[in-house]
Design a protein around this motif. Sequence first.
Motif, mmCIF file in Angstrom:
data_model
loop_
_atom_site.group_PDB
_atom_site.id
_atom_site.type_symbol
_atom_site.label_atom_id
_atom_site.label_comp_id
_atom_site.label_asym_id
_atom_site.label_seq_id
_atom_site.Cartn_x
_atom_site.Cartn_y
_atom_site.Cartn_z
ATOM 1 N N UNK A 167 1.797 4.362 9.936
ATOM 2 C CA UNK A 167 1.653 5.724 10.440
ATOM 3 C C UNK A 167 2.077 6.760 9.393
ATOM 4 N N UNK A 168 3.046 6.404 8.525
ATOM 5 C CA UNK A 168 3.435 7.328 7.460
ATOM 6 C C UNK A 168 2.323 7.491 6.431
ATOM 7 N N UNK A 169 1.495 6.456 6.239
ATOM 8 C CA UNK A 169 0.334 6.623 5.360
ATOM 9 C C UNK A 169 -0.545 7.772 5.846
ATOM 10 N N UNK A 170 -0.771 7.835 7.155
ATOM 11 C CA UNK A 170 -1.566 8.918 7.709
ATOM 12 C C UNK A 170 -0.909 10.268 7.518
ATOM 13 N N UNK A 171 0.408 10.327 7.701
ATOM 14 C CA UNK A 171 1.141 11.589 7.544
ATOM 15 C C UNK A 171 1.113 12.070 6.106
ATOM 16 N N UNK A 172 1.415 11.177 5.160
ATOM 17 C CA UNK A 172 1.413 11.566 3.747
ATOM 18 C C UNK A 172 0.015 11.966 3.286
ATOM 19 N N UNK A 213 6.265 9.688 -5.829
ATOM 20 C CA UNK A 213 7.475 9.211 -5.171
ATOM 21 C C UNK A 213 7.607 9.710 -3.749
ATOM 22 N N UNK A 214 8.590 9.157 -3.027
ATOM 23 C CA UNK A 214 8.810 9.504 -1.619
ATOM 24 C C UNK A 214 9.122 10.980 -1.455
ATOM 25 N N UNK A 269 -6.479 4.975 0.756
ATOM 26 C CA UNK A 269 -6.369 3.846 -0.165
ATOM 27 C C UNK A 269 -7.403 3.938 -1.283
ATOM 28 N N UNK A 270 -8.613 4.374 -0.969
ATOM 29 C CA UNK A 270 -9.640 4.539 -2.006
ATOM 30 C C UNK A 270 -9.239 5.593 -3.032
ATOM 31 N N UNK A 330 0.832 -1.209 0.000
ATOM 32 C CA UNK A 330 0.000 0.000 0.000
ATOM 33 C C UNK A 330 0.865 1.257 0.000
ATOM 34 N N UNK A 331 1.910 1.269 0.812
ATOM 35 C CA UNK A 331 2.799 2.430 0.872
ATOM 36 C C UNK A 331 3.453 2.672 -0.488
#
Length: 499
Positions: A289-294, A212-213, A313-314, A202-203
């Motif tokens: 937790x980085x998913x939430x931050x990004x 990209x990052x 994700x959606x 997912x990330x």
Amino acid sequence: MIGGDLQFAIVVGYLFVALGIGLIAYYVSETTAEDYFLASRSLGTLVLLFTTFATLLSAFTFFGGPNLAYAAGPEWILVMGVMDGIIFAILWYLVGYKQWLVGQRHGYVTLGEMLGDRFGSRRLRATVAGVSLFWLFPYVMLQQMGAGEALVGLTDGAVPYWGGAALITAFMILYVVLAGLRGVAWTDTLQGLFMLSMVWIAVLWVLSAAGGLGAATDAVAASHPEFLAMGGGVYTPQFIISAAVTIAFGVTMFPQINQRFFVAESDRVLKRSFTLWPVLVLLLFVPAFMLGTWAAGLGVAVPEGANVVPVVLNEFTPEWFAALVIAGAIAAMMSSSDSMLLSGSSYFTRDLYRPLVDRDVSERGEAWLGRAGVAVFATAAFFASLTRPGTLIEVGDTAFSGFALLTLPVLAALYWDRTTGTGMLAGILVPQAVYVTHVLVPARTVSLFGADLTLFARTYGGWDVALGLMGLGLAITVAVSLSTATNPAAEPSRFDVSG
């Protein structure tokens, strides 16, 4: 909505796969209480590590953590991913290894049973069980809340909140009644491995879609520069230390975690597991937790009452993949819930029903009584979850702190022979009473000698009240033990594991 129907079908299909594994476990299990509650103490390293891991993959972790990272920044990684991973690994050794040695020698199934025999006290045994069940209730409720919110976000409201909570409740009752710890541990291993791989995929998918990052991080720096500064916003030193300590110490006394200290097939399995623990925790918490931050940096709008992970994700991945990840997350919450219900039923049957109602209940009868307890407890928690008494973080933190108050008195009992049963009772009950008062009574300010004094606050000077109450509990345990006589029925030798 076709997309919503597909996503919901994937979630339900995943739950049925887990249920199938439970059916297999039911057919190969014995009918004894020890096999139902502890899988006959036969777990190897991979299964023990991942059943502990998956048991902690609760709504608090998988949805509450990313939600906090979305709102306040990624430093929650420092609390849950670094500090908690290390502190809990140390406590797993100090508490868990000693418990395993004692449990192997005397065949204990629960913490209360072990302490009750050591101190010759049915009252202490019942107290430990009662306190544990009291704090277990809101944490089971937390999983139902998380499942309800996840399905609302995943299906854009096609499945209502109560429907998602009811779905996971029905599945976890059916699963625990069938599977026992053996099936729980097997599905935990499957779900832990599945979630670990899905979160990393997912990330990578979200970062690829976002450019990209570097692009995702630059977006966070541009829109929320405070997220990249250590110690900003809610992440004060007091908050970070309080949260890390109370969560790690609370996890150690969670019934579903504490019972796993009894189930390793050898001391080598136990030592490997707590050595690998900090690495495994980082591998999940950093990407989640980085998913939430990004998501915050990328401008993802999260509706009120929804969780950030399904929404992000959606937006950035195909609907079938988003459904797979959320199905895995809901299954992970079911892993937490079924472990909680299984452990809670063992506390009820072994520490309340057996010593206080019917000492002669058979092993088979105890196992079936535990199954009935699972259904009643889960149903009650479901109806309580419909009231939505707080956010996932608030409900989870309350339960963690309540359990954390047990840890230091238990450590004293394990390592200090002069501890008495009266000291244990006082060291447990007094801090619990004070903490429950702080939870239930709204904070108020009163004037005393011309100065304003805040009473019943959850924090004082930024420090969690539970942190001070942990120290109070240890001090009371020691002081009362030094001033009271040892119960003649106590057997300190039960904790002697030398030789």
